[in-house]
Design a protein around this motif. Structure first.
Motif, PDB file in Angstrom:
ATOM      1  N   ALA A 151       0.553  -9.009   1.863  1.00 50.73           N
ATOM      2  CA  ALA A 151      -0.355  -9.700   2.791  1.00 50.73           C
ATOM      3  C   ALA A 151      -1.291  -8.712   3.472  1.00 50.73           C
ATOM      4  CB  ALA A 151       0.456 -10.446   3.844  1.00 50.73           C
ATOM      5  N   ALA A 152      -2.512  -9.154   3.701  1.00 50.93           N
ATOM      6  CA  ALA A 152      -3.482  -8.360   4.450  1.00 50.93           C
ATOM      7  C   ALA A 152      -3.128  -8.418   5.932  1.00 50.93           C
ATOM      8  CB  ALA A 152      -4.886  -8.904   4.216  1.00 50.93           C
ATOM      9  N   PRO A 153      -3.494  -7.395   6.698  1.00 52.38           N
ATOM     10  CA  PRO A 153      -3.210  -7.415   8.138  1.00 52.38           C
ATOM     11  C   PRO A 153      -3.915  -8.577   8.831  1.00 52.38           C
ATOM     12  CG  PRO A 153      -4.059  -5.266   7.442  1.00 52.38           C
ATOM     13  CD  PRO A 153      -4.172  -6.191   6.280  1.00 52.38           C
ATOM     14  N   ALA A 154      -3.284  -9.077   9.894  1.00 54.35           N
ATOM     15  CA  ALA A 154      -3.842 -10.192  10.653  1.00 54.35           C
ATOM     16  C   ALA A 154      -4.639  -9.722  11.866  1.00 54.35           C
ATOM     17  CB  ALA A 154      -2.716 -11.115  11.115  1.00 54.35           C
ATOM     18  N   ALA A 155      -4.720  -8.399  12.083  1.00 51.35           N
ATOM     19  CA  ALA A 155      -5.440  -7.850  13.236  1.00 51.35           C
ATOM     20  C   ALA A 155      -5.913  -6.437  12.888  1.00 51.35           C
ATOM     21  CB  ALA A 155      -4.540  -7.860  14.468  1.00 51.35           C
ATOM     22  N   ASN A 156      -6.178  -5.625  13.891  1.00 47.79           N
ATOM     23  CA  ASN A 156      -6.750  -4.299  13.694  1.00 47.79           C
ATOM     24  C   ASN A 156      -5.655  -3.245  13.489  1.00 47.79           C
ATOM     25  OD1 ASN A 156      -8.514  -2.191  13.518  1.00 47.79           O
ATOM     26  ND2 ASN A 156      -8.872  -2.050  15.725  1.00 47.79           N
ATOM     27  N   TYR A 157      -5.090  -3.212  12.304  1.00 45.88           N
ATOM     28  CA  TYR A 157      -4.087  -2.215  11.926  1.00 45.88           C
ATOM     29  C   TYR A 157      -4.029  -2.165  10.406  1.00 45.88           C
ATOM     30  CZ  TYR A 157      -1.093  -6.286  11.083  1.00 45.88           C
ATOM     31  OH  TYR A 157      -0.581  -7.466  10.623  1.00 45.88           O
ATOM     32  N   VAL A 158      -3.315  -1.190   9.871  1.00 44.90           N
ATOM     33  CA  VAL A 158      -3.127  -1.109   8.422  1.00 44.90           C
ATOM     34  C   VAL A 158      -1.732  -1.641   8.094  1.00 44.90           C
ATOM     35  CG1 VAL A 158      -4.768   0.771   8.070  1.00 44.90           C
ATOM     36  CG2 VAL A 158      -2.378   1.304   8.579  1.00 44.90           C
ATOM     37  N   PRO A 159      -1.541  -2.179   6.897  1.00 47.15           N
ATOM     38  CA  PRO A 159      -0.235  -2.749   6.556  1.00 47.15           C
ATOM     39  C   PRO A 159       0.857  -1.693   6.358  1.00 47.15           C
ATOM     40  CG  PRO A 159      -1.734  -2.932   4.707  1.00 47.15           C
ATOM     41  CD  PRO A 159      -2.536  -2.414   5.850  1.00 47.15           C
ATOM     42  N   PHE A 160       0.442  -0.469   6.070  1.00 49.90           N
ATOM     43  CA  PHE A 160       1.398   0.626   5.908  1.00 49.90           C
ATOM     44  C   PHE A 160       0.668   1.944   6.116  1.00 49.90           C
ATOM     45  CE2 PHE A 160      -0.186  -0.577   1.696  1.00 49.90           C
ATOM     46  CZ  PHE A 160      -0.772   0.613   1.289  1.00 49.90           C
ATOM     47  N   ALA A 161       1.442   2.974   6.419  1.00 51.87           N
ATOM     48  CA  ALA A 161       0.901   4.326   6.563  1.00 51.87           C
ATOM     49  C   ALA A 161       1.920   5.293   5.972  1.00 51.87           C
ATOM     50  CB  ALA A 161       0.645   4.655   8.028  1.00 51.87           C
ATOM     51  N   ILE A 162       1.415   6.310   5.287  1.00 51.57           N
ATOM     52  CA  ILE A 162       2.278   7.330   4.705  1.00 51.57           C
ATOM     53  C   ILE A 162       2.024   8.638   5.441  1.00 51.57           C
ATOM     54  CG2 ILE A 162       2.824   8.675   2.629  1.00 51.57           C
ATOM     55  CD1 ILE A 162       1.999   6.180   0.991  1.00 51.57           C
ATOM     56  N   SER A 163       3.120   9.272   5.877  1.00 53.17           N
ATOM     57  CA  SER A 163       3.058  10.583   6.517  1.00 53.17           C
ATOM     58  C   SER A 163       4.140  11.441   5.875  1.00 53.17           C
ATOM     59  CB  SER A 163       3.277  10.463   8.028  1.00 53.17           C
ATOM     60  OG  SER A 163       3.194  11.737   8.636  1.00 53.17           O
ATOM     61  N   GLY A 164       3.720  12.464   5.151  1.00 46.65           N
ATOM     62  CA  GLY A 164       4.696  13.269   4.409  1.00 46.65           C
ATOM     63  C   GLY A 164       5.396  12.412   3.386  1.00 46.65           C
ATOM     64  N   ASN A 165       6.731  12.396   3.453  1.00 44.61           N
ATOM     65  CA  ASN A 165       7.492  11.576   2.501  1.00 44.61           C
ATOM     66  C   ASN A 165       8.035  10.298   3.146  1.00 44.61           C
ATOM     67  OD1 ASN A 165       9.471  12.791   4.091  1.00 44.61           O
ATOM     68  ND2 ASN A 165      10.903  13.026   2.381  1.00 44.61           N
ATOM     69  N   LEU A 166       7.414   9.899   4.272  1.00 41.99           N
ATOM     70  CA  LEU A 166       7.839   8.660   4.925  1.00 41.99           C
ATOM     71  C   LEU A 166       6.737   7.615   4.853  1.00 41.99           C
ATOM     72  CD1 LEU A 166       9.674   9.983   8.105  1.00 41.99           C
ATOM     73  CD2 LEU A 166      10.685   9.139   5.977  1.00 41.99           C
TER      74      LEU A 166
END
Length: 156
Positions: A20-35
């Motif tokens: 699903a696309a976000p319903a507001a001003n954010y991203v659905p996921f974020a990757i930082s390093g291996n998380l």
């Protein structure tokens, strides 16, 4: 491995939806390093919120557990999107945080979030064993009964 995970979802009666696309001003996921951090997922099914209201008044525990399962299915969909379709890159589901819209007297949030924990454990096996929190809240976006976010360790 992706096929195995999706096959396990089918055993439980679920087909992996498009993330699903976000319903507001954010991203659905974020990757930082291996998380991989997956934003809160609602109990979406066929493009709409499937379980709404407050647990303990409008929704019983079984219905809320189904909502938590749907949130978990949508988490898997976001993970698949983040990893360009390769669920084999999942090393471990590290943590789930579950939010349950519930009346003040309701104290079984942990049982509700078991719906998500059981599904994640089933589809990812040992890699699905995770830490978690189950929190009761006054309300959730779009009147959803449950919202769950996730932290997932991945191969980079």
């Amino acid at each position: 491995m992706s096929d195995v995970i999706e096959g396990r979802l089918k055993e439980l009666g679920y087909t992996l939806p498009v993330a699903a696309a976000p319903a507001a001003n954010y991203v659905p996921f974020a990757i930082s390093g291996n998380l991989l951090y997956v934003s809160g997922q609602l109990p979406m099914e066929s493009g709409k919120i499937a379980v709404t209201g407050h647990v303990g008044r409008d929704v019983d525990v079984a219905g809320a557990q189904r909502a938590a399962e749907l949130c978990a299915v949508n988490i898997v969909a976001q993970v698949k999107a983040a990893l360009d379709g390769d669920l084999a890159k999942v090393r471990r589901v590290v943590k789930l945080t579950g939010f349950v819209a519930s009346v003040p007297e309701f104290v079984e949030q942990h049982l509700v979030i078991n719906g998500a924990s059981n599904l994640i454990g089933h589809v990812f096996g040992e890699a699905g064993q995770h830490a978690r929190a189950a929190v009761g809240v006054a309300s959730l976006p779009l009147n959803a009964a449950v919202e769950i976010d996730a932290i997932v360790e991945i191969d980079v």
